[in-house]
Design an enzyme around this catalytic site. Structure first.
Site, short mmCIF file in Angstrom:
data_model
loop_
_atom_site.label_atom_id
_atom_site.label_comp_id
_atom_site.label_asym_id
_atom_site.label_seq_id
_atom_site.Cartn_x
_atom_site.Cartn_y
_atom_site.Cartn_z
N LYS A 195 34.84 24.24 -41.27
CA LYS A 195 35.76 23.78 -40.21
C LYS A 195 35.23 22.55 -39.49
CE LYS A 195 38.00 28.21 -39.14
NZ LYS A 195 37.37 29.12 -40.12
N PHE A 203 31.71 29.04 -45.93
CA PHE A 203 32.73 29.66 -45.10
C PHE A 203 33.11 28.76 -43.92
CE2 PHE A 203 30.59 33.06 -47.45
CZ PHE A 203 31.67 33.58 -48.14
N SER A 204 33.08 29.27 -42.69
CA SER A 204 33.63 28.51 -41.57
C SER A 204 32.80 27.31 -41.14
CB SER A 204 33.86 29.44 -40.36
OG SER A 204 34.97 30.27 -40.59
N THR A 205 31.63 27.14 -41.70
CA THR A 205 30.93 25.87 -41.50
C THR A 205 31.81 24.72 -41.96
OG1 THR A 205 28.79 26.96 -41.75
CG2 THR A 205 28.84 24.58 -42.11
N TYR A 222 41.13 32.45 -32.70
CA TYR A 222 40.50 31.88 -33.89
C TYR A 222 41.43 31.91 -35.10
CZ TYR A 222 36.57 30.93 -37.06
OH TYR A 222 35.71 30.37 -37.98
#
Length: 401
Positions: free
Chosen positions: A75, A71-73, A161
């Site tokens: 980014k 997931f947002s890791t 975000y």
């Protein structure tokens, strides 16, 4: 090498035995799934451990090479690709995006800079005007085109975000200056130079093992009770603003099954499929002045600008929680460092002062325990920081794990 707790496999330097114990307790008493942790200190591997299973049935052991949808890791890895392009002169943080991506310069977006995209200040976080179903979200080129034609909302200039649009925005920008997709750039800019087998945007095509998402919350929003609750919550003024950055019709279906549809899309905000060791080695570039294992990926000047105070920000009075693509993760016992967490609690973290880099992944996604799960990495970091402090007390204290 230290003796590891029961059920934990891999290696750990004796000074980091406490970290291995914390990791073991985390999985034995709380997570009860599978996962891995890697830690490097000044480029040396000091912890590479894993445990549990990689499937819902509990039949497939987690291995060192096992990857997980993180997931947002994602980014933080996407941001590093952009910093590589800045370092080579293909991009400049304070140049309007439209100068590189002309289609983006419509709808009042002519002043949005590369820095604005990295810092979530573009005013393009809301999915409602962009997404009409799960099929749209799975088509990254379509979403890049829709964002290029979109108009910013009232949050333009504020650090709101961009949970999913972040990946398409930076993907479109990178494609405009390189001609390559973000998935290709993950490979050519990071994985190949560092020799990584566990760093992918979207499901790997090379047979790398991918863990199955496990947890009762995976499909919670799709239940008879979950749908009306979700519909009501997204109408709330503040909470709705946040949820509308990540909620779309069909989201629950895109996460179901051993090979969820979301993991087969290319979104630099959310669909990274990583091993813990690959994350730690990528963040090792940031922790060591732009160089890792003899490979220089960033100049010292660019690497120094990535800290949580964002020295390169020309307007320090502006809120900039995400700085240049990363957020701070101050934890009692580990006050320094920055990185990016992902839904469920995976994450990457670096402390350039001590030379520490950390990667953490697991395969539980329980929406009902999400607030606690998002703090999992912060439970491990204090023991890592303590061990690194002891290592700094004497030469040769740390051996390669």
């Amino acid at each position: 090498m230290s003796t590891l707790p029961e059920g934990i496999r891999g290696t750990a330097d004796p000074l980091f035995a406490g970290t291995a114990r914390v990791f073991a307790r985390l999985f034995d008493s709380y997570l009860r799934t599978g996962g891995a942790l890697s830690v490097y200190l000044r480029g040396e591997p000091v912890v590479r451990i894993w445990t549990g299973t990689a499937d819902d049935a509990g039949a497939v052991p987690w291995e060192f090479e096992t990857t997980a949808l993180s997931f947002s890791t994602t980014k933080g890895v996407t941001a590093l690709v952009i910093h590589r392009l800045v370092d080579r002169g293909l991009l400049d943080y304070d140049t309007p995006v439209a100068e590189y991506w002309p289609e983006f310069g419509v709808g009042g977006k002519h002043s949005i800079t590369v820095r604005d995209l990295l810092a979530h200040r573009a005013g393009l976080s809301d999915l409602r005007p962009l997404v009409h179903g799960a099929a749209d979200v799975l088509d990254h080129e379509l979403m890049e085109q829709r964002l290029a034609a979109a108009t910013p909302d009232w949050t333009r200039g504020l650090p709101v975000y961009h949970a999913l649009t972040y990946g398409w925005l930076l993907g479109g920008l990178a494609r405009a200056v390189t001609g390559s997709s973000m998935a290709e750039l993950f490979r050519t800019e990071l994985a190949e130079p560092l020799g990584l087998s566990g760093l992918h945007l979207g499901a790997p095509a090379d047979g790398t093992p991918v863990a199955e998402l496990v947890g009762p919350g995976v499909s919670a929003t799709g239940t008879g009770l979950g749908r009306p609750i979700t519909a009501a919550v997204i109408r709330l003024p503040l909470v709705g603003t946040i949820l509308n950055t990540m909620h779309f019709t069909g989201a629950q279906d895109a996460l179901r099954g051993p090979a969820p549809a979301l993991s087969h899309s290319e979104n630099g905000a959310a669909t990274g499929v990583f091993s813990a060791d690959a994350i730690a080695r990528v963040y090792g570039v940031i922790a060591n002045g732009g160089e890792f294992e003899g490979v220089r990926l960033l100049s010292p000047r660019i690497a120094r600008g990535l800290d949580r105070y964002t020295r390169t920000n020309p307007d320090p009075s502006r809120l900039a929680f995400w700085q240049l693509g990363y957020h701070p993760l101050p934890t009692l016992g580990a006050p320094r460092g920055f990185g990016h967490l992902g839904l469920g609690g995976s994450g990457g973290w670096a402390d350039p002062v001590s030379g520490l880099s950390v990667g953490f992944v697991h395969n539980r996604l329980d929406m009902f325990r999400l607030p606690m799960d998002m703090s999992l990495l912060s439970l491990v970091l204090p023991s890592i920081a303590r061990a690194a402090g002891v290592a700094d007390a004497g030469p040769g204290a740390v051996r390669a794990a």
